[in-house]
Motif scaffolding. Structure first.
Motif, PDB file in Angstrom:
ATOM      1  N   SER A   1      -6.854   1.252   1.556  1.00 36.01           N
ATOM      2  CA  SER A   1      -5.422   0.985   1.799  1.00 36.01           C
ATOM      3  C   SER A   1      -4.915   1.787   2.998  1.00 36.01           C
ATOM      4  O   SER A   1      -4.035   1.323   3.723  1.00 36.01           O
ATOM      5  CB  SER A   1      -4.532   1.131   0.561  1.00 36.01           C
TER       6      SER A   1
ATOM      7  N   ASN B   1       3.911   4.068   3.418  1.00 36.91           N
ATOM      8  CA  ASN B   1       3.335   4.459   2.127  1.00 36.91           C
ATOM      9  C   ASN B   1       1.815   4.382   2.058  1.00 36.91           C
ATOM     10  O   ASN B   1       1.233   4.647   1.008  1.00 36.91           O
ATOM     11  CB  ASN B   1       3.941   3.601   1.010  1.00 36.91           C
ATOM     12  N   THR B   2       1.199   3.981   3.152  1.00 36.60           N
ATOM     13  CA  THR B   2      -0.268   3.993   3.154  1.00 36.60           C
ATOM     14  C   THR B   2      -0.805   5.072   4.097  1.00 36.60           C
ATOM     15  O   THR B   2      -1.820   5.703   3.794  1.00 36.60           O
ATOM     16  CB  THR B   2      -0.865   2.624   3.562  1.00 36.60           C
TER      17      THR B   2
ATOM     18  N   TRP C   1      -0.002   4.186  -1.502  1.00 33.55           N
ATOM     19  CA  TRP C   1      -0.009   2.900  -2.190  1.00 33.55           C
ATOM     20  C   TRP C   1      -1.438   2.388  -2.317  1.00 33.55           C
ATOM     21  O   TRP C   1      -2.239   2.513  -1.379  1.00 33.55           O
ATOM     22  CB  TRP C   1       0.804   1.866  -1.392  1.00 33.55           C
TER      23      TRP C   1
ATOM     24  N   ASN D   1       0.147  -2.091  -5.107  1.00 34.12           N
ATOM     25  CA  ASN D   1       1.474  -1.813  -4.546  1.00 34.12           C
ATOM     26  C   ASN D   1       1.695  -2.651  -3.292  1.00 34.12           C
ATOM     27  O   ASN D   1       2.780  -3.187  -3.066  1.00 34.12           O
ATOM     28  CB  ASN D   1       1.617  -0.334  -4.156  1.00 34.12           C
TER      29      ASN D   1
ATOM     30  N   SER E   1       4.521  -5.810  -2.582  1.00 38.17           N
ATOM     31  CA  SER E   1       5.649  -5.507  -1.694  1.00 38.17           C
ATOM     32  C   SER E   1       6.240  -6.816  -1.153  1.00 38.17           C
ATOM     33  O   SER E   1       5.515  -7.797  -0.950  1.00 38.17           O
ATOM     34  CB  SER E   1       5.193  -4.616  -0.550  1.00 38.17           C
TER      35      SER E   1
END
Ligand code: ATP
Length: 562
Positions: free
Chosen positions: A473, A532-533, A541, A545, A549
C-alpha cells in the motif's frame, strides 16, 4: 532506537547514517524466515531456522542500508543482475556478489538521471572494485532502467520504447491487420519511426514459436513473431500473433512473449560442482512468477496464455534439472549454458504499453478522471492479490500495463456510445510477479529486502521484518502521487538546493520526507490515499481502506466487469 526516533535522527545531517540492517539469515527470497506478527506488544517475533525466537531490535541491526545507490545491471562479473553497492564501511570483498536478500533495483532512468543518482565517490569505489571486470562507463552506457524525474527526454534514453503504436496503426502496414492480407515473401528487419525493431519476416518458421497452452499444458499452438515491444532487466518482450485462426480465447489473437534472458554467469558451477547462489535465486524468481501467474485470474492482472516448455511450470527447479541433464555438467570449469532451453512465457498483450511510458508521452497530463480509473483498477488487482495471500512487492508505474493507448481510452471514456464498453472492460493489467510472495496467513511478516528504490517502504529500507501488504500500500501511495503530481514523491524537492539534491532518496523515504507541490492547494479526495499510505506503518491504510475510499468507490461502483 525505534523507527520514529531513527527518522528524527536522520533529519540531522551531521549524524552519519550508521543504522544497521537486520542480519539476514537467508539469502534466497524463497528462504525468507517465517515470522508471525503475533507478539503481545505488537513487535515481530522471529523464528530462526533452529526454532529459536527473538524479537528483532535495532540494536541487532548491523549494516545500514543507505546510502542506497544501485546499478540497474550489475557490473559485477557481468552477472547482469541488479547490483547494490556494498556499504562503504564494510570490509570490501575483492568481488562483491549481490545478495538476493538485498534490494533488487529495477528502474528505468535516463543516463543523465543515472549519473545524477550516483555519488561520485561511489562511482570511484565501484571503478576500483571492478577494475578487472567491466568498465563502469560501459555499465552506465548499457543501462536502460533508471529513473527519477518522470519526464526524461526520449533522446537520452535510447533503449526505451517511447511508445507502443496501436494494433490498428501498427499491423496494417505490416500486412497483418486482416486475415486476407498477403504476407511479405522475404525476411527483412526494419525499424519503424519510433525505433522499435520490426521483423517483417513471416514466411518461414524461424520466427514461429510452438507453445503449450492451459489448462493442462499438453496442447500446443503456433505463434508468429511480429516485433519487440519491451525490455526488462531479465527479459525481452515481443509481440506475437496467434496462428490459430479461431483461438479458443479470442483475446489471445495477439500475445506478448516474455523471453527470459539468462544472466551470463548463471550456469557456472562453484568449485564443489554445486549450482551457485545466482542460479538458485534466479530460478526461484522465475518459478515464483510462473506458479503465481498460473493461479491468478483477474481482469486487471496479466494472464498466462502459455509456455514454450512445461518443465518451467511443473518442476520447482527447472534450470537445475535441465542443467543436470546437460552433458557439459561433467566439466565444472566451463559455463554450461549450452543446451539449456530458453524460457518463453506467453502472456496477454497490452498494446498501450506501460504506464511510465504513457505518462511520459503525455507529459504527465493525465485527467483526474483517468487517474481515478487507473488507480481504482490497480486497487482491485491488489485487493485480489492480498485476499489470496499474495504480496506483489514491486508495484510501480513500469509494471502497470495499459490495454490500449491513452488516446483510445479517452475517446471511449468521452464517447456516449462507447461508454458501456468503457465500463465493461479493464484498461490496466498488473504485471511482473518476479518478486511476489505467497504468505500462509495475514500475520506472516516478510524479511527479504526487495523492491524498487523509489517505491520501497521505510520498513523495508530499515531491514526489519515487515507486513508485505502494507509495503504494497506504500507503493500504491507512491504511484498515486506520481499520477497526480507527475513526479516521484521522494525525489529531491522542487527547487531543491545542492545539499538537498545530494541527499539520498532512501534518507527522504526513511524520514517520510515528501510534500505536495502541484496539488498543494487543490482539494480532492485522492490526496487522502497518499496522505494515509505514505506514512508510518502503524497508521498506514491497507488495501481495504484504499478500496473503500470515495476516490476508488466512485469508479468501482460503475464498473461492470468485476
Ligand atoms: N504483456 C505486455 N504487453 C505489452 N508490453 C509489455 C508486456 N509485458 C511487458 N511489456 C513491456 O516490457 C517491459 C519489460 O517487461 P517486464 O517488466 O515484465 O520485464 P522484466 O524483465 O520483469 O522487467 P524488470 O525485471 O526490469 O522489471 C515492460 O515495462 C513493458 O514496457
Amino acid at each position: 532506537m525505534n523507527q520514529e526516533g531513527y527518522a528524527q535522527y536522520l533529519k540531522n545531517d551531521r549524524n552519519k547514517p550508521k543504522t544497521p540492517r537486520l542480519q539476514q539469515l537467508n539469502t534466497n527470497l524463497d528462504g525468507e524466515r517465517k515470522i508471525q506478527n503475533n507478539s503481545i506488544d505488537g513487535r515481530a517475533v522471529v523464528t530462526s531456522p533452529q526454532g529459536l525466537q527473538h524479537t528483532p531490535q535495532f540494536d541487532n541491526i548491523q549494516i545500514f542500508p543507505t546510502p542506497m545507490s544501485y546499478l540497474p545491471s550489475s557490473p559485477i562479473q557481468g552477472l547482469g543482475l541488479s547490483g547494490i553497492i556494498p556499504p562503504a564501511k564494510q570490509e570490501k570483498p575483492s568481488v562483491y556478489l549481490p545478495q538476493t536478500s538485498e534490494i533488487h533495483i529495477k528502474k528505468r532512468r535516463d543516463k543523465v538521471g543515472a549519473l545524477r543518482n550516483f555519488e561520485l565517490n561511489e562511482i570511484n569505489n565501484l571503478n576500483n572494485q571492478h577494475k578487472d571486470s567491466r568498465n563502469l562507463d560501459e555499465v552506465l552506457k548499457s543501462e536502460h532502467r533508471i529513473v527519477s524525474e518522470l519526464v526524461p527526454a526520449p533522446s537520452i534514453s535510447p533503449q526505451r520504447i517511447s511508445s507502443l503504436p496501436t494494433v490498428g496503426e501498427d499491423l496494417e502496414p505490416l500486412g497483418l491487420g486482416t486475415s486476407s492480407t498477403k504476407l511479405d515473401e522475404s525476411s527483412q528487419i526494419s525499424t519503424d519511426q519510433k525505433g522499435i525493431e520490426i521483423n517483417k519476416f513471416t514466411d518461414s518458421n524461424i520466427d514461429i514459436l510452438e507453445v503449450f497452452v492451459p489448462p493442462q499444458f499438453d496442447q500446443t499452438i503456433k505463434l508468429n513473431r511480429i516485433k519487440q515491444i519491451g525490455k526488462g532487466n531479465f527479459s525481452v518482450v515481443e509481440l506475437y500473433q496467434n496462428l490459430d485462426q479461431k483461438p479458443s480465447n479470442p483475446n489471445a489473437k495477439l500475445v506478448a512473449v516474455k523471453k527470459i534472458i539468462y544472466p551470463d554467469n548463471l550456469f557456472y558451477l562453484n568449485h564443489h560442482g554445486h549450482n551457485n547462489e545466482l542460479l538458485s535465486s534466479f530460478e526461484s524468481s522465475l518459478t515464483r512468477e510462473l506458479s503465481v501467474l498460473q493461479k491468478l485470474n483477474h481482469p486487471c492482472i496479466i494472464h498466462l496464455y502459455g509456455i514454450n516448455n512445461p518443465i518451467f511450470l511443473t518442476d520447482k527447479t527447472p534450470l537445475t534439472t535441465l542443467l543436470k541433464q546437460n552433458n557439459n555438467m561433467s566439466n565444472k570449469e566451463k559455463p554450461t549454458v549450452a543446451g539449456i532451453p530458453d524460457c518463453d512465457i506467453i502472456i496477454s498483450y497490452c498494446h498501450g504499453g506501460d504506464l511510465l511510458n504513457a505518462l511520459t508521452e503525455c507529459n504527465g497530463n493525465l485527467e483526474t478522471q483517468l487517474v481515478q480509473r487507473i488507480f481504482a483498477e490497480l486497487s482491485l488487482a491488489v485487493k485480489y492479490l492480498h485476499d489470496n495471500l499474495i504480496i506483489h512487492r514491486d508495484l510501480k508505474l513500469e509494471n502497470i500495463l495499459l490495454t490500449c493507448s491513452l488516446d483510445e481510452i479517452k475517446l471511449k471514456a468521452n464517447n456516449e456510445s462507447e461508454r458501456a464498453h468503457y465500463l465493461n472492460t479493464n484498461i490496466i493489467q498488473l504485471t511482473d510477479f518476479g518478486l511476489c510472495k505467497e504468505i500462509d496467513n495475514y500475520d506472516e511478516l516478510c524479511t527479504a529486502r526487495c523492491g524498487s528504490e523509489d517505491y520501497v517502504s521505510p520498513e523495508i529500507l530499515m531491514g526489519v521484518p515487515y507486513d508485505g501488504r502494507l509495503s504494497d500500500s506504500w507503493a500504491m501511495g507512491v504511484i498515486l502521487y506520481c499520477l497526480l503530481e507527475d513526479r516521484l514523491p521522494f525525489d529531491p524537492p522542487v527547487n531543491a538546493n545542492i545539499r538537498q539534491r545530494r541527499r539520498a532518496t532512501s534518507h527522504r523515504i526513511a524520514s517520510f520526507e515528501w510534500r505536495w507541490n502541484k496539488m498543494k492547494d487543490i482539494n480532492m479526495v485522492g490526496k487522502d490515499i497518499v496522505n494515509n499510505t505514505l506514512t508510518r506503518k502503524n497508521k498506514r491504510w491497507d488495501i481495504n481502506n484504499i478500496i473503500e475510499s470515495p476516490f476508488v468507490t466512485e469508479v468501482t461502483k460503475e464498473l461492470t466487469f468485476i
